[in-house]
Scaffold this motif. Structure first.
Motif, PDB file in Angstrom:
ATOM      1  N   VAL A 343     -11.329  15.297  -2.343  1.00 35.83           N
ATOM      2  CA  VAL A 343     -11.343  13.936  -2.879  1.00 35.83           C
ATOM      3  C   VAL A 343     -10.111  13.208  -2.371  1.00 35.83           C
ATOM      4  O   VAL A 343      -8.991  13.729  -2.470  1.00 35.83           O
ATOM      5  N   ASP A 344     -10.283  12.022  -1.815  1.00 34.41           N
ATOM      6  CA  ASP A 344      -9.158  11.189  -1.400  1.00 34.41           C
ATOM      7  C   ASP A 344      -8.550  10.565  -2.656  1.00 34.41           C
ATOM      8  O   ASP A 344      -9.173   9.717  -3.307  1.00 34.41           O
ATOM      9  N   VAL A 345      -7.351  11.011  -3.010  1.00 36.98           N
ATOM     10  CA  VAL A 345      -6.751  10.531  -4.268  1.00 36.98           C
ATOM     11  C   VAL A 345      -6.436   9.044  -4.221  1.00 36.98           C
ATOM     12  O   VAL A 345      -6.402   8.380  -5.265  1.00 36.98           O
ATOM     13  N   PHE A 346      -6.220   8.505  -3.022  1.00 40.49           N
ATOM     14  CA  PHE A 346      -5.958   7.066  -2.937  1.00 40.49           C
ATOM     15  C   PHE A 346      -7.214   6.264  -3.275  1.00 40.49           C
ATOM     16  O   PHE A 346      -7.145   5.223  -3.938  1.00 40.49           O
ATOM     17  N   VAL A 347      -8.368   6.754  -2.829  1.00 43.12           N
ATOM     18  CA  VAL A 347      -9.634   6.107  -3.184  1.00 43.12           C
ATOM     19  C   VAL A 347      -9.906   6.297  -4.671  1.00 43.12           C
ATOM     20  O   VAL A 347     -10.365   5.373  -5.362  1.00 43.12           O
ATOM     21  N   LEU A 348      -9.585   7.479  -5.192  1.00 41.70           N
ATOM     22  CA  LEU A 348      -9.749   7.735  -6.624  1.00 41.70           C
ATOM     23  C   LEU A 348      -8.942   6.721  -7.441  1.00 41.70           C
ATOM     24  O   LEU A 348      -9.430   6.188  -8.437  1.00 41.70           O
ATOM     25  N   ALA A 349      -7.723   6.465  -7.010  1.00 45.06           N
ATOM     26  CA  ALA A 349      -6.877   5.509  -7.733  1.00 45.06           C
ATOM     27  C   ALA A 349      -7.509   4.122  -7.742  1.00 45.06           C
ATOM     28  O   ALA A 349      -7.474   3.416  -8.762  1.00 45.06           O
ATOM     29  N   ASP A 350      -8.059   3.700  -6.608  1.00 42.55           N
ATOM     30  CA  ASP A 350      -8.728   2.397  -6.561  1.00 42.55           C
ATOM     31  C   ASP A 350      -9.932   2.363  -7.487  1.00 42.55           C
ATOM     32  O   ASP A 350     -10.200   1.354  -8.162  1.00 42.55           O
ATOM     33  N   GLU A 351     -10.688   3.461  -7.514  1.00 40.43           N
ATOM     34  CA  GLU A 351     -11.863   3.520  -8.385  1.00 40.43           C
ATOM     35  C   GLU A 351     -11.449   3.458  -9.857  1.00 40.43           C
ATOM     36  O   GLU A 351     -12.099   2.793 -10.669  1.00 40.43           O
ATOM     37  N   ALA A 352     -10.364   4.141 -10.204  1.00 40.39           N
ATOM     38  CA  ALA A 352      -9.885   4.098 -11.586  1.00 40.39           C
ATOM     39  C   ALA A 352      -9.393   2.698 -11.947  1.00 40.39           C
ATOM     40  O   ALA A 352      -9.641   2.201 -13.051  1.00 40.39           O
ATOM     41  N   ARG A 353      -8.715   2.050 -10.994  1.00 38.80           N
ATOM     42  CA  ARG A 353      -8.226   0.687 -11.257  1.00 38.80           C
ATOM     43  C   ARG A 353      -9.395  -0.260 -11.459  1.00 38.80           C
ATOM     44  O   ARG A 353      -9.333  -1.154 -12.319  1.00 38.80           O
ATOM     45  N   ARG A 354     -10.459  -0.069 -10.709  1.00 37.41           N
ATOM     46  CA  ARG A 354     -11.651  -0.905 -10.867  1.00 37.41           C
ATOM     47  C   ARG A 354     -12.256  -0.741 -12.260  1.00 37.41           C
ATOM     48  O   ARG A 354     -12.904  -1.650 -12.779  1.00 37.41           O
ATOM     49  N   ARG A 355     -12.006   0.419 -12.863  1.00 33.51           N
ATOM     50  CA  ARG A 355     -12.515   0.700 -14.207  1.00 33.51           C
ATOM     51  C   ARG A 355     -11.490   0.381 -15.295  1.00 33.51           C
ATOM     52  O   ARG A 355     -11.673   0.734 -16.455  1.00 33.51           O
ATOM     53  N   GLY A 356     -10.360  -0.250 -14.889  1.00 33.16           N
ATOM     54  CA  GLY A 356      -9.392  -0.718 -15.870  1.00 33.16           C
ATOM     55  C   GLY A 356      -8.224   0.206 -16.136  1.00 33.16           C
ATOM     56  O   GLY A 356      -7.436  -0.046 -17.051  1.00 33.16           O
ATOM     57  N   TRP A 357      -8.060   1.282 -15.321  1.00 35.34           N
ATOM     58  CA  TRP A 357      -6.973   2.238 -15.523  1.00 35.34           C
ATOM     59  C   TRP A 357      -6.099   2.295 -14.273  1.00 35.34           C
ATOM     60  O   TRP A 357      -6.606   2.309 -13.150  1.00 35.34           O
ATOM     61  N   GLU A 396     -15.703  11.475  -8.620  1.00 34.69           N
ATOM     62  CA  GLU A 396     -17.053  11.574  -8.057  1.00 34.69           C
ATOM     63  C   GLU A 396     -17.357  10.374  -7.167  1.00 34.69           C
ATOM     64  O   GLU A 396     -17.943  10.512  -6.083  1.00 34.69           O
ATOM     65  N   ALA A 397     -16.935   9.195  -7.604  1.00 33.11           N
ATOM     66  CA  ALA A 397     -17.147   7.991  -6.797  1.00 33.11           C
ATOM     67  C   ALA A 397     -16.349   8.072  -5.498  1.00 33.11           C
ATOM     68  O   ALA A 397     -16.837   7.668  -4.429  1.00 33.11           O
ATOM     69  N   ALA A 398     -15.126   8.585  -5.565  1.00 33.36           N
ATOM     70  CA  ALA A 398     -14.293   8.723  -4.362  1.00 33.36           C
ATOM     71  C   ALA A 398     -14.885   9.742  -3.407  1.00 33.36           C
ATOM     72  O   ALA A 398     -14.846   9.557  -2.182  1.00 33.36           O
ATOM     73  N   ARG A 399     -15.437  10.817  -3.948  1.00 33.68           N
ATOM     74  CA  ARG A 399     -16.072  11.823  -3.095  1.00 33.68           C
ATOM     75  C   ARG A 399     -17.277  11.224  -2.362  1.00 33.68           C
ATOM     76  O   ARG A 399     -17.491  11.482  -1.169  1.00 33.68           O
ATOM     77  N   ALA A 400     -18.029  10.415  -3.082  1.00 34.31           N
ATOM     78  CA  ALA A 400     -19.209   9.790  -2.470  1.00 34.31           C
ATOM     79  C   ALA A 400     -18.807   8.750  -1.427  1.00 34.31           C
ATOM     80  O   ALA A 400     -19.461   8.602  -0.383  1.00 34.31           O
ATOM     81  N   ALA A 401     -17.716   8.039  -1.686  1.00 31.53           N
ATOM     82  CA  ALA A 401     -17.274   6.990  -0.760  1.00 31.53           C
ATOM     83  C   ALA A 401     -16.623   7.561   0.489  1.00 31.53           C
ATOM     84  O   ALA A 401     -16.633   6.928   1.548  1.00 31.53           O
ATOM     85  N   GLY A 402     -16.033   8.737   0.359  1.00 29.36           N
ATOM     86  CA  GLY A 402     -15.315   9.324   1.489  1.00 29.36           C
ATOM     87  C   GLY A 402     -13.885   8.827   1.553  1.00 29.36           C
ATOM     88  O   GLY A 402     -13.504   7.880   0.837  1.00 29.36           O
ATOM     89  N   ALA A 440      -3.003 -12.170  -1.660  1.00 28.79           N
ATOM     90  CA  ALA A 440      -4.166 -12.404  -2.515  1.00 28.79           C
ATOM     91  C   ALA A 440      -3.799 -12.278  -3.982  1.00 28.79           C
ATOM     92  O   ALA A 440      -2.895 -11.526  -4.356  1.00 28.79           O
ATOM     93  N   GLU A 441      -4.500 -13.018  -4.840  1.00 31.11           N
ATOM     94  CA  GLU A 441      -4.303 -12.893  -6.271  1.00 31.11           C
ATOM     95  C   GLU A 441      -5.097 -11.702  -6.785  1.00 31.11           C
ATOM     96  O   GLU A 441      -5.990 -11.185  -6.132  1.00 31.11           O
ATOM     97  N   GLY A 442      -4.767 -11.275  -8.016  1.00 31.40           N
ATOM     98  CA  GLY A 442      -5.505 -10.190  -8.637  1.00 31.40           C
ATOM     99  C   GLY A 442      -4.974  -8.829  -8.248  1.00 31.40           C
ATOM    100  O   GLY A 442      -3.997  -8.700  -7.513  1.00 31.40           O
ATOM    101  N   GLN A 443      -5.650  -7.796  -8.741  1.00 30.09           N
ATOM    102  CA  GLN A 443      -5.242  -6.432  -8.478  1.00 30.09           C
ATOM    103  C   GLN A 443      -5.837  -5.966  -7.137  1.00 30.09           C
ATOM    104  O   GLN A 443      -7.049  -5.957  -6.957  1.00 30.09           O
ATOM    105  N   PRO A 444      -5.003  -5.570  -6.185  1.00 27.28           N
ATOM    106  CA  PRO A 444      -5.503  -5.223  -4.853  1.00 27.28           C
ATOM    107  C   PRO A 444      -6.080  -3.812  -4.808  1.00 27.28           C
ATOM    108  O   PRO A 444      -5.764  -2.955  -5.628  1.00 27.28           O
ATOM    109  N   ARG A 445      -6.954  -3.574  -3.817  1.00 31.50           N
ATOM    110  CA  ARG A 445      -7.389  -2.213  -3.514  1.00 31.50           C
ATOM    111  C   ARG A 445      -6.398  -1.668  -2.492  1.00 31.50           C
ATOM    112  O   ARG A 445      -6.180  -2.249  -1.437  1.00 31.50           O
ATOM    113  N   MET A 446      -5.807  -0.540  -2.823  1.00 31.54           N
ATOM    114  CA  MET A 446      -4.654  -0.053  -2.074  1.00 31.54           C
ATOM    115  C   MET A 446      -4.913   1.213  -1.265  1.00 31.54           C
ATOM    116  O   MET A 446      -4.000   1.740  -0.635  1.00 31.54           O
TER     117      MET A 446
END
Length: 474
Positions: A343-357, A396-402, A440-446
């Protein structure tokens, strides 16, 4: 731009609310870094009122505002009582861990003059504030490795790194990246045998670890009661839950504290004697810290420690049970770091941020893999199951996204790029070309940004980060 006419307080507060619309929340436990939440609004209210009461008190001249002196004595005394010191233990109230560390390094440098350039021996897991202090104060840093399984500094490596020009040896209790406690007693003893001072960076754990011990955790000796420990730093705006701008550095003797002070009489103006790096500064943070300690009291801190300990254990066990994730080391405080195998932990972090964490990414370094960091606070226990669910779903979302895709050749381009030859606008365009809008405004995907940084050596990372900051504030 400065307005032509003054505006009302209500108008200004409304604008502040608008400016904060994209900020991470500072309460509720969904942000697992940067903020520390008791889950007790009345404590924050008491601290805010005391902060405001002391806001305009200037600590530049201790004879002008004796209230600040009395408060500082009480706050420093409380920290000393918790960290192995007596009522006369000398200390300084500072603006944060970096300033506490800066003063400890200055004290070591000035109290132990050497013929060459002074050096300090620092584990690779020690906070960058030591590198910052070395940069500002003209010291050389001798980095030493940590055990690849436990992430604790290797005492033998510390002993080998000590030279006649070494003025300070550093250990952490705990180190921030993996939340483990260095072998303080062993390192302090070998430093003392060589006549070298030993600083314990307990900025994260200094206030928490004693309460965790009372709550039943196994905490090894780490404070001023350990022979050879000559100074220790402890942030109250972390697990003391005080408003930001509150830390204490303690010294084993008054002479060492005096070496941290600065005085100048080489001018015709007012008397200059500073206990800290700053001269004029508000006593607001001091008032906030003073009030927080008293609002919570011993029973409050013990209750928070019990909740923190339970949440940390539940979190570490829960993460270890999620397929593809593994906890790094054995957390000994309330800091948990985990890496991903598939699992790419950086993608995991973005997925968690998208869910409010918000989970804090940490780049790979010195053989330690890229990982995500969670700071467990007093409010975490109430939401630990929700956090584990978010981590599992995000994994799981990060694993699917690659993994995050770094454009081919970009890392090599950045490593060979002469950043001084391009202006901030060009750098912003370069970032935008790989999908990173720095304005950009808002929370970025990093994920892509972190993946690019992770592919670069430390010095190049530093240069890139400085340009990021320059563009963001430009």
């Amino acid at each position: 731009m400065l307005p032509e006419n003054g505006r009302s307080a209500d108008d200004l507060l409304a604008e502040i609310a608008q400016l904060k619309q994209h900020d991470l929340p500072v309460r509720g436990g969904k942000v697992t870094a940067y903020v520390y939440d008791t889950g007790r609004p009345e404590v924050g209210d008491a601290a805010a009122r005391a902060y405001f009461e002391m806001l305009e008190v200037n600590t530049l001249d201790p004879t002008a505002f004796p209230s600040a002196v009395a408060m500082e004595r009480q706050v420093v005394g409380a920290v000393a009582g918790l960290l192995g010191g007596g009522p006369a233990t000398p200390g300084i109230f500072t603006s944060g861990g970096t300033e506490s560390i800066m003063l400890a390094v200055k004290a070591a440098r000035d109290s132990r003059p050497v013929a060459g350039r002074p050096r300090m021996v620092v584990p690779v897991t020690a906070h960058p504030a030591f590198h910052k202090a070395a940069h500002y104060l003209g010291l050389e840093v001798a980095p030493v490795p940590v055990d690849p399984a436990t992430f604790r500094v290797v005492p033998e490596a510390v002993a080998e790194a000590i030279t006649p020009d070494t003025v300070l040896v550093v250990v952490s209790a705990p180190s921030y990246p993996q939340g483990v406690i260095d072998p303080v007693a062993e390192v302090a003893a070998l430093a003392a045998a060589r006549g070298v001072l030993c600083h314990v960076d307990a900025c994260v754990g200094g206030w928490l670890l004693p309460w965790l011990a009372r709550a039943g955790a196994q905490v090894p000796p780490f404070d001023l009661s350990v022979p050879g420990v000559t100074s220790i730093s402890c942030d109250l705006h972390k697990f003391g839950y005080a408003p930001k701008g509150a830390s204490v550095v303690l010294f084993a003797d008054p002479a060492l504290r005096r070496a941290a002070y600065f005085a100048s009489a080489a001018w015709p103006g007012y008397t200059v004697i500073n206990a800290t790096v700053q001269s004029s500064k508000s006593a607001g943070p001091l008032g906030g810290a003073w009030a927080t300690l008293r609002a919570l009291g011993q029973d409050g801190y013990l209750a928070l420690a019990r909740d923190t300990l339970a949440a940390t254990r539940r979190l570490a066990e829960g993460i270890a049970a999620i397929p593809g994730l593994r906890v790094l080391g054995t957390p000994e405080s309330s800091l948990v770091a985990f890496a991903g195998d598939d699992v790419d932990v950086f993608v995991l972090a973005d997925e968690a941020r998208r869910r409010g964490w918000f989970l804090q990414p940490q780049l790979s370094y010195a053989g330690i893999p890229a990982n995500l960091h969670i700071t467990v606070t007093g409010v975490t226990l109430a939401g630990v199951d929700a956090l584990l669910e978010v981590i599992a779903v995000s994994a799981e979302a990060a694993r699917a996204a690659g993994p995050a895709q770094v454009p081919e050749g970009l890392a090599e381009l950045l490593e060979g790029l002469d950043l001084d030859s391009i202006d901030d606008a060009t750098f912003a365009e370069l970032a935008a070309s790989v999908g990173v809008d720095l304005r950009a405004e808002g929370q970025p995907r990093m994920a892509v940004v972190n993946a690019v940084l992770d592919a670069l050596p430390a010095r190049t990372r530093e240069a890139i980060l400085i340009r990021f900051l320059s563009v963001i504030y430009g």
